[in-house]
Design a protein around this motif. Structure first.
Motif, mmCIF file in Angstrom:
data_model
loop_
_atom_site.group_PDB
_atom_site.id
_atom_site.type_symbol
_atom_site.label_atom_id
_atom_site.label_comp_id
_atom_site.label_asym_id
_atom_site.label_seq_id
_atom_site.Cartn_x
_atom_site.Cartn_y
_atom_site.Cartn_z
ATOM 1 N N MET A 65 50.969 19.845 -24.045
ATOM 2 C CA MET A 65 50.766 18.496 -24.269
ATOM 3 C C MET A 65 52.095 17.572 -24.916
ATOM 4 O O MET A 65 52.049 16.262 -25.002
ATOM 5 C CB MET A 65 49.725 18.614 -25.363
ATOM 6 N N SER A 66 53.247 18.427 -25.072
ATOM 7 C CA SER A 66 54.610 17.522 -25.442
ATOM 8 C C SER A 66 55.111 17.063 -24.238
ATOM 9 O O SER A 66 55.963 16.237 -24.304
ATOM 10 C CB SER A 66 55.392 18.734 -25.939
ATOM 11 N N VAL A 67 54.810 17.522 -22.991
ATOM 12 C CA VAL A 67 55.475 17.011 -21.976
ATOM 13 C C VAL A 67 54.646 16.212 -20.770
ATOM 14 O O VAL A 67 54.991 15.556 -19.865
ATOM 15 C CB VAL A 67 56.029 18.113 -21.098
ATOM 16 N N CYS A 68 53.346 16.467 -20.773
ATOM 17 C CA CYS A 68 52.470 16.022 -19.938
ATOM 18 C C CYS A 68 51.157 15.214 -20.456
ATOM 19 O O CYS A 68 50.818 15.503 -21.630
ATOM 20 C CB CYS A 68 51.851 17.195 -18.808
ATOM 21 N N GLY A 69 51.073 13.929 -19.749
ATOM 22 C CA GLY A 69 49.823 12.986 -20.178
ATOM 23 C C GLY A 69 48.953 12.966 -19.018
ATOM 24 O O GLY A 69 49.254 13.638 -18.053
ATOM 25 N N PRO A 70 47.811 12.095 -19.167
ATOM 26 C CA PRO A 70 46.987 11.949 -17.987
ATOM 27 C C PRO A 70 47.603 11.620 -16.777
ATOM 28 O O PRO A 70 47.970 10.865 -16.639
ATOM 29 C CB PRO A 70 46.108 10.694 -18.536
ATOM 30 N N GLY A 71 46.913 12.599 -15.780
ATOM 31 C CA GLY A 71 47.492 12.223 -14.379
ATOM 32 C C GLY A 71 48.863 12.784 -14.017
ATOM 33 O O GLY A 71 49.081 12.928 -12.959
ATOM 34 N N GLU A 72 49.500 13.385 -15.016
ATOM 35 C CA GLU A 72 50.888 13.735 -14.579
ATOM 36 C C GLU A 72 50.988 15.062 -14.124
ATOM 37 O O GLU A 72 49.933 15.921 -14.550
ATOM 38 C CB GLU A 72 51.740 13.587 -15.882
ATOM 39 N N LYS A 73 51.895 15.538 -13.357
ATOM 40 C CA LYS A 73 51.861 16.966 -12.607
ATOM 41 C C LYS A 73 52.585 17.956 -13.632
ATOM 42 O O LYS A 73 53.544 17.371 -14.057
ATOM 43 C CB LYS A 73 52.418 16.918 -11.257
ATOM 44 N N ILE A 74 51.972 19.047 -13.479
ATOM 45 C CA ILE A 74 52.579 20.277 -13.984
ATOM 46 C C ILE A 74 52.606 21.512 -13.116
ATOM 47 O O ILE A 74 51.365 21.572 -12.501
ATOM 48 C CB ILE A 74 52.176 20.713 -15.490
ATOM 49 N N ILE A 75 53.694 22.128 -12.665
ATOM 50 C CA ILE A 75 53.770 23.128 -11.634
ATOM 51 C C ILE A 75 53.272 24.697 -12.446
ATOM 52 O O ILE A 75 54.190 24.789 -13.580
ATOM 53 C CB ILE A 75 54.932 23.077 -10.993
ATOM 54 N N VAL A 76 52.322 25.164 -12.139
ATOM 55 C CA VAL A 76 52.157 26.405 -12.906
ATOM 56 C C VAL A 76 51.863 27.569 -11.980
ATOM 57 O O VAL A 76 51.063 27.214 -10.832
ATOM 58 C CB VAL A 76 50.791 26.066 -13.889
ATOM 59 N N PRO A 77 51.619 28.967 -12.243
ATOM 60 C CA PRO A 77 51.364 29.935 -11.643
ATOM 61 C C PRO A 77 49.721 30.006 -11.724
ATOM 62 O O PRO A 77 49.563 29.655 -12.776
ATOM 63 C CB PRO A 77 52.052 31.152 -11.859
ATOM 64 N N ARG A 78 49.056 30.356 -10.614
ATOM 65 C CA ARG A 78 47.453 30.280 -10.787
ATOM 66 C C ARG A 78 47.267 31.447 -11.916
ATOM 67 O O ARG A 78 46.047 31.385 -12.379
ATOM 68 C CB ARG A 78 46.951 30.501 -9.361
#
Length: 489
Positions: free
Chosen positions: A96-109
């Motif tokens: 939540m410190s780096v991402c807001g609504p609609g913004e992308k975050i790359i994560v392993p599944r």
């Protein structure tokens, strides 16, 4: 070496002030006597609240601030924030410190539920990287540098890259190379280090997040570092993430009635790790290798180790995590967990369809590990004797494909939904999490299309007795899915 928070609490207790503040038990005087007697007066005297002499976790400027700075020095971070909401709270803060609504975050599944929960709360859009699947063990490992490179090239506008280091099963990817690659795009790297507090304190263990140059790491001190359950730290370094925003977010997610017992245990655990960690971990690693070697001599048991290394998804392994494959004994991991409990009073970290996981820490002894070896030797003799009387069958390890994400997790979670029979949900979009806990890695997340393969895997886990969790319906007969909008005729 001092412990400013723990020492400050002890000094306050020694003054024996009259308490006209919460908690209402007032050092144990106002609670059930049998519980008070069991817990003890020392522990209860530490159960205090954020009055002025004891600082405030939400706005630290005294003994908590000093303790956090010493923790930052210990972990090689610029700033460390204490968490009494477990590593889940620290993970949610990171995202939540780096991402807001609609913004992308790359994560392993193969991420923990807390990461997906944070994605729902933040409204971020996950870009999934498929982890490498081990088809011998039936578990997910790390992510490759090549997979990260492809994700970054396709999504250079991502606000963050999240990496698990190490995984629940002790596997680490090439974190240093991954960090360097993400930083070439000026994308911060967030690390779920829930199972890696100890790795920073010994050079025979995988690189820690801070050593690899990551921007943030949620590190569970209570799991393997000697603090009390629910106490963790959030480490940050560099200038890609604002420490002021981190403080604001973690404060939003943290109770105002912070536990000083948990905070003091973090302070003391940090001192213990700095002063004694290397020596204790040397003994722990030696015990883990000795235990693994002995277990591998048992018929039908396989404990993987350094032979897994491949310079890709399995760049390094933590030897203190002992994966014990039991599928050649003709039983599930859950069967073995129950058998060990009922016959030897041994409790394991987790079980799945094919394995059990045992964690060796500096709280263990050779006497304890010998009991595990003795128990599994007996189980092997029993099970292989049974198998010899029947036709021996090859066990095919079954790991389902990752479902297709058709809605953002947040949109799916808040969408109009309906409850339908689970076995009839093939092709529908899940509005709920479904997972086996531990380890808490979702089989389905909100927004994913359910298919027959997922349903078969869920059924197989339920049939084996494993703790499948997540849906509103605890019987797992039904699941909540997104409403289908059909045309009016």
């Amino acid at each position: 070496m001092k412990t400013p928070l723990f020492d400050g609490l002890l000094q306050h207790i020694q003054q024996n002030p009259i308490q006209f503040h919460i908690p209402g038990h007032k050092g144990g005087a106002g609670m059930d006597p049998s519980f008070r007697e069991f817990i003890g007066s020392n522990a209860l005297s530490l159960d205090l609240i954020n009055i002025s002499p004891l600082d405030d976790l939400h706005h630290p400027d005294g003994i908590i601030k000093e303790a956090q700075q010493l923790a930052a020095d210990a972990f090689g971070a610029d700033e460390t924030f204490f968490s009494v909401q477990g590593t889940s709270g620290a993970i949610m803060t990171m995202i939540m410190s780096v991402c807001g609504p609609g913004e992308k975050i790359i994560v392993p599944r193969n991420v923990h539920k807390s990461i997906m929960s944070a994605i729902v709360f933040s409204g971020a859009t996950p870009i999934f990287i498929h982890p490498e699947i081990d088809k011998t063990l039936g578990i997910s490992h790390g992510i490759t540098v090549e997979a990260v490179k492809k994700a970054l090239h396709a999504h250079p506008d991502a606000k963050g890259l999240l990496v698990i280091n190490p995984t629940y099963f002790g596997v680490s990817a090439n974190l240093k190379a991954i960090v360097s690659l993400a930083h070439s795009y000026d994308i911060p790297v967030l690390v779920d280090e829930a199972h890696g507090v100890h790795i920073h304190f010994h050079d025979k263990l995988p690189l820690s997040a801070m050593q690899a140059g990551a921007d943030m790491a949620a590190t569970s001190v209570h799991k393997l570092g000697g603090s009390l359950t629910q106490s963790s730290v959030l480490n940050i370094q560099g200038d890609r993430v604002s420490k002021h925003r981190v403080q604001s977010i973690i404060s939003m997610l943290t109770t105002t009635s912070t536990s000083y017992i948990l905070l003091a245990s973090l302070d003391a655990a940090r001192r213990h790790l700095v002063m004694n960690g290397e020596e204790l971990l040397s003994e722990t690693i030696s015990l883990a290798y000795k235990t693994r070697n002995a277990l591998n001599r048992i018929n039908g048991i396989y404990c993987p180790g350094n032979e897994l290394l491949d310079d890709k998804a399995i760049f390094d392994v933590d030897p203190t995590k002992i994966i014990i494959s039991v599928k050649d004994l003709g039983v599930s991991g859950y069967d073995v967990e129950v058998w060990l409990r009922e016959n030897y009073q041994i409790e394991v970290e987790l079980s799945d369809l094919y394995n059990i996981l045992c964690i060796i820490t500096f709280g263990d002894t050779e006497e304890k590990t010998n009991k595990l070896i003795e128990a599994l030797t007996k189980l092997s003799l029993e099970q292989l004797g049974i198998i010899e009387k029947k036709e021996r069958k090859h066990v095919n390890v079954y790991v389902p494909n990752i479902p297709t994400l058709s809605f953002s997790p947040r949109d799916a979670f808040y969408a109009e939904t309906e409850l339908i029979v689970l076995e009839n949900s093939d092709g529908r979009v899940s509005a709920e999490f479904v997972m086996v806990y531990p380890p808490g890695i979702p089989i389905l997340i909100p927004g994913e299309i359910i298919d027959k393969e997922n349903l078969d895997y869920i059924a197989k886990n339920i049939e084996a007795g494993l703790p499948v969790q997540g849906p509103e319906d605890p019987t797992l007969k039904t699941i909540r899915v997104i409403n289908e909008r059909k045309p009016i005729v």
